[in-house]
Design a protein around this motif. Structure first.
Motif, PDB file in Angstrom:
ATOM      1  N   GLU A  63     -40.612 -67.754   1.783  1.00 39.60           N
ATOM      2  CA  GLU A  63     -41.725 -67.988   2.708  1.00 39.60           C
ATOM      3  C   GLU A  63     -42.432 -69.303   2.418  1.00 39.60           C
ATOM      4  O   GLU A  63     -42.755 -70.067   3.342  1.00 39.60           O
ATOM      5  N   ASN A  64     -42.666 -69.591   1.142  1.00 42.49           N
ATOM      6  CA  ASN A  64     -43.343 -70.839   0.785  1.00 42.49           C
ATOM      7  C   ASN A  64     -42.490 -72.064   1.113  1.00 42.49           C
ATOM      8  O   ASN A  64     -43.008 -73.084   1.584  1.00 42.49           O
ATOM      9  N   ALA A  65     -41.183 -71.959   0.853  1.00 43.27           N
ATOM     10  CA  ALA A  65     -40.295 -73.080   1.160  1.00 43.27           C
ATOM     11  C   ALA A  65     -40.223 -73.325   2.672  1.00 43.27           C
ATOM     12  O   ALA A  65     -40.301 -74.477   3.129  1.00 43.27           O
ATOM     13  N   LEU A  66     -40.114 -72.255   3.429  1.00 41.01           N
ATOM     14  CA  LEU A  66     -40.043 -72.398   4.890  1.00 41.01           C
ATOM     15  C   LEU A  66     -41.365 -72.921   5.454  1.00 41.01           C
ATOM     16  O   LEU A  66     -41.366 -73.695   6.425  1.00 41.01           O
ATOM     17  N   LEU A  79     -35.909 -82.294   1.746  1.00 40.41           N
ATOM     18  CA  LEU A  79     -35.398 -81.136   2.485  1.00 40.41           C
ATOM     19  C   LEU A  79     -34.336 -80.415   1.663  1.00 40.41           C
ATOM     20  O   LEU A  79     -34.298 -79.184   1.629  1.00 40.41           O
ATOM     21  N   ARG A  80     -33.497 -81.179   0.968  1.00 39.00           N
ATOM     22  CA  ARG A  80     -32.462 -80.563   0.133  1.00 39.00           C
ATOM     23  C   ARG A  80     -33.092 -79.793  -1.027  1.00 39.00           C
ATOM     24  O   ARG A  80     -32.591 -78.737  -1.424  1.00 39.00           O
ATOM     25  N   ILE A  81     -34.184 -80.314  -1.594  1.00 39.11           N
ATOM     26  CA  ILE A  81     -34.870 -79.618  -2.686  1.00 39.11           C
ATOM     27  C   ILE A  81     -35.373 -78.250  -2.214  1.00 39.11           C
ATOM     28  O   ILE A  81     -35.219 -77.235  -2.901  1.00 39.11           O
ATOM     29  N   LEU A  82     -35.952 -78.217  -1.021  1.00 36.28           N
ATOM     30  CA  LEU A  82     -36.499 -76.953  -0.505  1.00 36.28           C
ATOM     31  C   LEU A  82     -35.389 -75.980  -0.117  1.00 36.28           C
ATOM     32  O   LEU A  82     -35.474 -74.778  -0.413  1.00 36.28           O
ATOM     33  N   SER A  83     -34.351 -76.482   0.540  1.00 41.62           N
ATOM     34  CA  SER A  83     -33.258 -75.591   0.939  1.00 41.62           C
ATOM     35  C   SER A  83     -32.525 -75.064  -0.292  1.00 41.62           C
ATOM     36  O   SER A  83     -32.068 -73.910  -0.308  1.00 41.62           O
ATOM     37  N   THR A  84     -32.427 -75.889  -1.344  1.00 42.59           N
ATOM     38  CA  THR A  84     -31.792 -75.438  -2.583  1.00 42.59           C
ATOM     39  C   THR A  84     -32.629 -74.360  -3.258  1.00 42.59           C
ATOM     40  O   THR A  84     -32.091 -73.405  -3.824  1.00 42.59           O
ATOM     41  N   GLU A 204     -23.785 -75.596  -8.032  1.00 41.93           N
ATOM     42  CA  GLU A 204     -23.295 -76.298  -6.837  1.00 41.93           C
ATOM     43  C   GLU A 204     -24.455 -76.737  -5.949  1.00 41.93           C
ATOM     44  O   GLU A 204     -24.439 -77.837  -5.377  1.00 41.93           O
ATOM     45  N   GLY A 205     -25.461 -75.867  -5.844  1.00 40.00           N
ATOM     46  CA  GLY A 205     -26.639 -76.211  -5.049  1.00 40.00           C
ATOM     47  C   GLY A 205     -27.373 -77.407  -5.628  1.00 40.00           C
ATOM     48  O   GLY A 205     -27.855 -78.277  -4.891  1.00 40.00           O
ATOM     49  N   VAL A 206     -27.464 -77.462  -6.962  1.00 43.02           N
ATOM     50  CA  VAL A 206     -28.142 -78.580  -7.625  1.00 43.02           C
ATOM     51  C   VAL A 206     -27.386 -79.884  -7.369  1.00 43.02           C
ATOM     52  O   VAL A 206     -27.996 -80.922  -7.076  1.00 43.02           O
ATOM     53  N   ILE A 207     -26.070 -79.834  -7.478  1.00 40.55           N
ATOM     54  CA  ILE A 207     -25.263 -81.040  -7.237  1.00 40.55           C
ATOM     55  C   ILE A 207     -25.475 -81.549  -5.818  1.00 40.55           C
ATOM     56  O   ILE A 207     -25.657 -82.757  -5.590  1.00 40.55           O
ATOM     57  N   TYR A 208     -25.482 -80.632  -4.862  1.00 40.47           N
ATOM     58  CA  TYR A 208     -25.727 -81.033  -3.475  1.00 40.47           C
ATOM     59  C   TYR A 208     -27.140 -81.578  -3.307  1.00 40.47           C
ATOM     60  O   TYR A 208     -27.352 -82.582  -2.611  1.00 40.47           O
ATOM     61  N   MET A 209     -28.104 -80.942  -3.950  1.00 40.91           N
ATOM     62  CA  MET A 209     -29.490 -81.375  -3.843  1.00 40.91           C
ATOM     63  C   MET A 209     -29.660 -82.815  -4.329  1.00 40.91           C
ATOM     64  O   MET A 209     -30.351 -83.625  -3.700  1.00 40.91           O
ATOM     65  N   VAL A 210     -29.016 -83.149  -5.437  1.00 38.96           N
ATOM     66  CA  VAL A 210     -29.189 -84.470  -6.043  1.00 38.96           C
ATOM     67  C   VAL A 210     -28.340 -85.531  -5.352  1.00 38.96           C
ATOM     68  O   VAL A 210     -28.809 -86.649  -5.112  1.00 38.96           O
ATOM     69  N   THR A 211     -27.097 -85.174  -5.019  1.00 38.27           N
ATOM     70  CA  THR A 211     -26.152 -86.186  -4.526  1.00 38.27           C
ATOM     71  C   THR A 211     -25.944 -86.162  -3.015  1.00 38.27           C
ATOM     72  O   THR A 211     -25.459 -87.141  -2.448  1.00 38.27           O
ATOM     73  N   GLY A 212     -26.271 -85.030  -2.392  1.00 38.71           N
ATOM     74  CA  GLY A 212     -25.976 -84.893  -0.968  1.00 38.71           C
ATOM     75  C   GLY A 212     -24.514 -84.572  -0.702  1.00 38.71           C
ATOM     76  O   GLY A 212     -24.076 -84.521   0.441  1.00 38.71           O
ATOM     77  N   LYS A 213     -23.760 -84.331  -1.787  1.00 35.42           N
ATOM     78  CA  LYS A 213     -22.329 -84.000  -1.672  1.00 35.42           C
ATOM     79  C   LYS A 213     -22.060 -82.635  -2.253  1.00 35.42           C
ATOM     80  O   LYS A 213     -22.703 -82.222  -3.219  1.00 35.42           O
ATOM     81  N   ARG A 214     -21.095 -81.943  -1.684  1.00 36.72           N
ATOM     82  CA  ARG A 214     -20.764 -80.593  -2.139  1.00 36.72           C
ATOM     83  C   ARG A 214     -19.610 -80.627  -3.132  1.00 36.72           C
ATOM     84  O   ARG A 214     -18.661 -81.385  -2.970  1.00 36.72           O
ATOM     85  N   LYS A 215     -19.717 -79.791  -4.175  1.00 27.57           N
ATOM     86  CA  LYS A 215     -18.684 -79.691  -5.196  1.00 27.57           C
ATOM     87  C   LYS A 215     -18.469 -78.228  -5.529  1.00 27.57           C
ATOM     88  O   LYS A 215     -19.437 -77.504  -5.784  1.00 27.57           O
ATOM     89  N   ASP A 216     -17.221 -77.794  -5.546  1.00 27.88           N
ATOM     90  CA  ASP A 216     -16.892 -76.409  -5.848  1.00 27.88           C
ATOM     91  C   ASP A 216     -16.694 -76.244  -7.355  1.00 27.88           C
ATOM     92  O   ASP A 216     -15.816 -76.875  -7.947  1.00 27.88           O
ATOM     93  N   LEU A 217     -17.519 -75.426  -7.988  1.00 30.32           N
ATOM     94  CA  LEU A 217     -17.415 -75.176  -9.419  1.00 30.32           C
ATOM     95  C   LEU A 217     -16.642 -73.899  -9.714  1.00 30.32           C
ATOM     96  O   LEU A 217     -16.411 -73.575 -10.873  1.00 30.32           O
ATOM     97  N   ASN A 218     -16.240 -73.179  -8.687  1.00 22.86           N
ATOM     98  CA  ASN A 218     -15.506 -71.924  -8.869  1.00 22.86           C
ATOM     99  C   ASN A 218     -14.034 -72.087  -8.505  1.00 22.86           C
ATOM    100  O   ASN A 218     -13.500 -71.359  -7.684  1.00 22.86           O
ATOM    101  N   THR A 219     -13.401 -73.086  -9.090  1.00 19.72           N
ATOM    102  CA  THR A 219     -11.993 -73.334  -8.761  1.00 19.72           C
ATOM    103  C   THR A 219     -11.083 -72.627  -9.749  1.00 19.72           C
ATOM    104  O   THR A 219     -11.491 -72.275 -10.843  1.00 19.72           O
TER     105      THR A 219
END
Length: 219
Positions: A63-66, A79-84, A204-219
């Motif tokens: 609720e606070n983030a939204l 925006l990425r910080i809040l969505s993360t 993965e969310g943190v990586i996207y938040m910082v870089t704007g790129k997605r990385k799969d850590l569950n390979t």
């Protein structure tokens, strides 16, 4: 007060609530596995009762983030910080659910003596808790390397899970009650394996938040 300053103050408060949620979820994991290892049914029931409090924290964070998104209309990294934060809260709630699942196993076994003392399951729990702490540190410190390292730690949890599965299969026999308990213990290990997976999701969310790129850590 300047809108930008107010935004950052609200963001810091959101982060503090997220860390509080993470700390309480870690405690639930500890309680659940401790209850199972000692067949402590009162502790298991206490763990189950705490799940509602975790749900409330998740709702508060969402609720606070939204609200911040609606009022501040942030762009880019903000925006990425809040969505993360919303995503992390969701993963934390699911981790808490798995801790509760383990506590419910303790209740179902109803104090019956363990086939053998638990060794690998508590090890899995310690690794999973350490991963959880690391994932949250990677969020607060915006540390991509720390987040990426979670993949290797997840592999260690997976190895222990494989060991538990092998041990359970070796111990299975013709005794129904014994087999039932062993199956429940294997299920507890599975829930801890899922806890580790959720912590890599946070990474993965943190990586996207910082870089704007997605990385799969569950390979």
């Amino acid at each position: 007060m300047d809108n930008r300053l107010l935004f950052h103050q609200s963001l810091n408060q959101l982060q503090r609530t997220l860390l509080e949620m993470g700390s309480r979820v870690e405690q639930l994991i500890h309680q659940a596995v401790d209850a199972l290892a000692r067949m402590d049914e009162p502790l298991a029931k206490h763990t189950i009762e705490q799940d509602d409090e975790i749900d409330e924290l998740m709702i508060r964070i969402e609720e606070n983030a939204l609200r911040l998104i609606a009022l501040q209309q942030p762009m880019g990294s903000d925006l990425r910080i809040l969505s993360t934060a919303i995503k992390i809260a969701t993963d934390l709630e699911r981790i808490a659910d798995h801790a509760v699942d383990i506590a419910k196993i303790c209740v179902r076994l109803n104090g019956e003596p363990l086939v053998k003392p638990l060794v690998d399951i508590p090890k899995m729990a310690e690794l999973a808790k350490a991963m959880l702490r690391e994932s949250l540190l990677s969020y607060t410190e915006r540390d991509v390397h720390r987040a990426s390292a979670l993949a290797g730690q997840d592999d260690e949890v997976d190895k222990l899970y494989s060991t538990v599965v092998l041990d359970v299969n070796t111990l299975m026999g013709s005794d129904f009650a014994r087999n039932r308990q062993l199956s429940q213990l294997m299920l507890a290990a599975h829930f801890l394996e899922r806890v580790a997976d959720h912590t890599t999701n946070i990474g993965e969310g943190v990586i996207y938040m910082v870089t704007g790129k997605r990385k799969d850590l569950n390979t």
